[in-house]
Design an enzyme around this catalytic site. Structure first.
Site, short mmCIF file in Angstrom:
data_model
loop_
_atom_site.label_atom_id
_atom_site.label_comp_id
_atom_site.label_asym_id
_atom_site.label_seq_id
_atom_site.Cartn_x
_atom_site.Cartn_y
_atom_site.Cartn_z
N GLY A 54 -0.21 6.13 2.97
CA GLY A 54 -0.84 5.64 4.19
C GLY A 54 -0.97 6.78 5.17
O GLY A 54 -0.29 7.79 5.03
N CYS A 81 4.14 8.53 -1.76
CA CYS A 81 3.89 9.23 -0.49
C CYS A 81 4.51 8.44 0.68
O CYS A 81 5.73 8.35 0.77
CB CYS A 81 2.39 9.47 -0.35
SG CYS A 81 2.02 10.67 0.92
N TYR A 82 3.69 7.86 1.55
CA TYR A 82 4.24 7.06 2.65
C TYR A 82 5.19 6.00 2.10
O TYR A 82 6.26 5.73 2.68
CB TYR A 82 3.10 6.39 3.43
CG TYR A 82 3.56 5.59 4.63
CD1 TYR A 82 3.69 6.18 5.87
CD2 TYR A 82 3.85 4.22 4.51
CE1 TYR A 82 4.11 5.45 6.97
CE2 TYR A 82 4.27 3.48 5.60
CZ TYR A 82 4.40 4.10 6.84
OH TYR A 82 4.81 3.37 7.92
N HIS A 169 0.59 12.21 -5.32
CA HIS A 169 -0.26 11.05 -5.64
C HIS A 169 -0.54 10.96 -7.14
O HIS A 169 -1.43 11.65 -7.63
CB HIS A 169 -1.57 11.14 -4.87
CG HIS A 169 -1.40 10.87 -3.42
ND1 HIS A 169 -1.40 9.59 -2.90
CD2 HIS A 169 -1.17 11.69 -2.38
CE1 HIS A 169 -1.18 9.65 -1.61
NE2 HIS A 169 -1.04 10.90 -1.26
N GLU A 171 -2.02 8.70 -8.69
CA GLU A 171 -3.25 7.96 -8.99
C GLU A 171 -4.50 8.84 -9.00
O GLU A 171 -5.54 8.41 -9.50
CB GLU A 171 -3.42 6.80 -8.00
CG GLU A 171 -3.69 7.21 -6.55
CD GLU A 171 -2.44 7.56 -5.73
OE1 GLU A 171 -1.42 7.89 -6.34
OE2 GLU A 171 -2.50 7.53 -4.50
N ASP A 227 -23.40 -7.33 -12.85
CA ASP A 227 -22.45 -8.33 -12.36
C ASP A 227 -22.96 -9.75 -12.56
O ASP A 227 -22.25 -10.61 -13.11
CB ASP A 227 -22.14 -8.12 -10.87
CG ASP A 227 -21.65 -6.71 -10.59
OD1 ASP A 227 -21.20 -6.07 -11.54
OD2 ASP A 227 -21.73 -6.28 -9.43
N LYS A 369 -15.43 -2.92 -11.39
CA LYS A 369 -16.71 -2.74 -12.08
C LYS A 369 -16.54 -2.35 -13.56
O LYS A 369 -17.21 -2.91 -14.43
CB LYS A 369 -17.50 -1.65 -11.35
CG LYS A 369 -18.92 -1.53 -11.79
CD LYS A 369 -19.76 -2.48 -11.00
CE LYS A 369 -21.22 -2.36 -11.33
NZ LYS A 369 -22.01 -3.24 -10.45
#
Ligand code: XMP
Length: 514
Positions: A54, A81-82, A169, A171, A227, A369
């Site tokens: 964050g 992290c945060y 991070h 990710e 979609d 997606k």
């Protein structure tokens, strides 16, 4: 819903990425606001918790905090992290503000440490850091598991309580061991399996639709996009003839598109489709309209009007299928997106339910997606639909700058077909552009063809790379490919004597020109 990893969102730009990586590892997860109460999660089969990064500092009074009962729940927890700093503070660590914040790549060293979180990871690797505070004294019970030259505690854990924190991070793709570390957390620390796969969820999704709809009739607007195609196919699997799909040809589609979309829906997927030729109606309404916002609004209104007329012909419709995806669900819940400036009125069927009193059926609400594409494949959709590039609801209207006429539509349609043909057939483009098209500008310029002077239209070609359309870069296409596109457009499209390539990223530009 299946057993769920909950990701508490402290406002990081990367929260959605954490969710996507977790799902790619076959584990179902959901993003929830950071201040969610433990009681709200307790009954929903939580199996692990991830605290996101964050923008704030935990050292500032009033910084976003979590319900302490979550930390005491006994669930495995990973703070990023945060998130790491927050759990560290709660559990008795000491933190300091760094003189200089650390942003960007760093070398993570895992020397000599052993723990399920870092099992089988290389001793040194590149990670992505972005922090202004640092843990300087570990909380009681925690071991240091990794460090970087500027951060002594880059990873820490309490194996007995299964609570972990990483300052980098995992990710983002720039963290080489990121996916492996998340996999270790999910499989080795939390003991979860990779069981969340499309093949496994189709049956339960179908059962859920059957239960929600009962014997009611359902209607769905097909756009040709992936979609609505996947949503309609899934609903048709569940309730068959109770579903009617409506396909509106507004005259702003690409070359051959109406025919190919209809053929796929009717002949391959055997959907019950009503096709409406509304081309003249839209083009009449758009005559002499140059303003981009007005074009979008006119198309949106007209679309609703046509759809309403069709729906009224089918008695007893109770539900409207919408292809809402998970990112839309998250975005509509975050305060930032509500406060954001409106750049463009995106046209979709969003205005329909309020006007028509339909109940909503949103079978893709939990999916990203990429997962929708996987689901489409599992349902047997043809690859040209599953892989279709995004195409805006208002269609070619936003790719004709200025007045929309039959003649100008023909120019952009033919130029677009050449761009698509050449790029689709180009081998080995890495990465393959995410979206590519032609734009008809209002500019005319002088040229020479044969022995004669011409004064004709300028077409711009746009090709971008992107992950999600939110940010984009212009594609570095090979010069030979650009040359073929340019030569073919000038030779084959009547009324064009010049081609330009758009080399602007988003931001500052947008993907579409209008
Ligand atoms: P922009 O131009 O806003 O586009 O950078 C981002 C992505 O959204 C698509 N786009 C739309 N999609 N209705 C849609 O369904 C719209 O009105 C619309 N406008 C833009 C665009 O093609 C790109 O992929």
């Amino acid at each position: 819903m299946p057993p769920t990893v909950f990701i508490l969102d402290f406002g990081a730009q990367y929260s959605q990425l954490i969710a996507r990586r977790t799902r790619e590892l076959g584990v179902y997860c959901e993003i929830v606001p950071f201040d969610v109460r433990w009681e709200a999660l307790r009954d929903r089969e939580p199996v692990a918790i991830i605290l996101s990064g964050g923008p704030e500092s935990t050292l500032v009074p009033g910084a976003p905090d979590l319900d302490r009962q979550i930390l005491e729940s006994g669930l495995p927890i990973l703070g990023i992290c945060y998130g790491m700093q927050l759990l560290a503070r709660h559990l008795g660590a000491e933190l300091v503000k760094l003189d200089h914040a650390e942003y960007g790549p760093a070398t993570l060293s895992l020397d000599g440490h052993q723990d399920p979180l870092i099992e089988a990871l290389p001793r040194e690797s590149r990670v992505w850091m972005s922090h202004g505070d640092s843990v300087v004294k570990l909380p009681p019970g925690f071991a240091e598991l990794g460090s970087t030259p500027r951060c002594n505690v880059a990873a820490m854990g309490d194996r007995a309580r299964r609570i972990y924190g990483v300052q980098f991070h995992p990710e983002v793709v720039h963290t080489e061991i990121g996916k492996q570390l998340l996999a270790n957390f999910l499989y080795r620390v939390a003991g979860l399996d990779a069981s969340w796969k499309m093949e496994n969820i189709v049956d339960s999704a179908i059962a859920q639709i059957q239960q929600q709809v009962g014997n009611a009739k359902v209607i769905c607007a097909l756009s040709g996009g992936v979609d609505s195609a996947v949503a309609a196919t899934l609903v048709a699997r569940a309730i068959g003839e109770q579903l009617t799909c409506v396909f509106v040809d507004h005259g702003l589609l690409r070359k051959g598109e109406a025919e190919s979309v209809l053929a796929a829906f009717r002949d391959v997927l055997h959907l019950n489709v009503v096709a409406i030729d509304a081309r003249r109606r839209f083009l009449d309404k758009l005559a002499n309209v140059e303003d981009p916002e007005r074009k979008r609004i006119i198309i949106g209104h007209e679309f609703i009007a046509v759809f309403e007329e069709e729906a009224a012909k089918i008695p007893g419709v109770e539900f409207l299928v919408q292809g809402t995806l998970y990112p839309d669900v998250i975005e509509s819940k975050t305060p930032q997106s509500k406060a954001g400036h409106k750049i463009k009125s995106h046209h979709n069927v969003g205005g329909l339910p309020e006007r028509m009193n339909f109940k909503l059926l949103e079978p893709l609400r939990a999916l990203f997606k990429d997962e929708v594409r996987d689901l489409g494949r599992v349902l047997g959709l043809p690859e040209h639909i599953v892989q279709r590039q995004p195409f805006p609801g208002p269609g070619l209207a936003v790719r004709i700058i200025g007045d929309i006429t039959d003649e100008r539509l023909e120019i952009v349609r033919n130029a677009d077909a050449i761009v698509r043909d050449e790029i689709d057939n180009a081998k080995g483009l890495k990465p393959h552009p995410w979206q590519y098209f032609a734009v008809l500008t209002p500019v005319r310029s002088v040229g020479v063809m044969g022995d004669g002077r011409t004064y004709a239209n300028l077409v711009a070609v746009r090709a971008i790379t992107s992950e999600d359309g939110m940010t984009a870069d212009w594609a570095r296409l090979p010069h030979e490919l650009l040359e073929r596109i340019s030569t073919r457009i000038v030779n084959e499209v009547q009324g064009v004597n010049r081609v330009a390539y758009d080399i602007t990223s988003k931001p500052p530009a947008t993907v579409e020109w209008e």
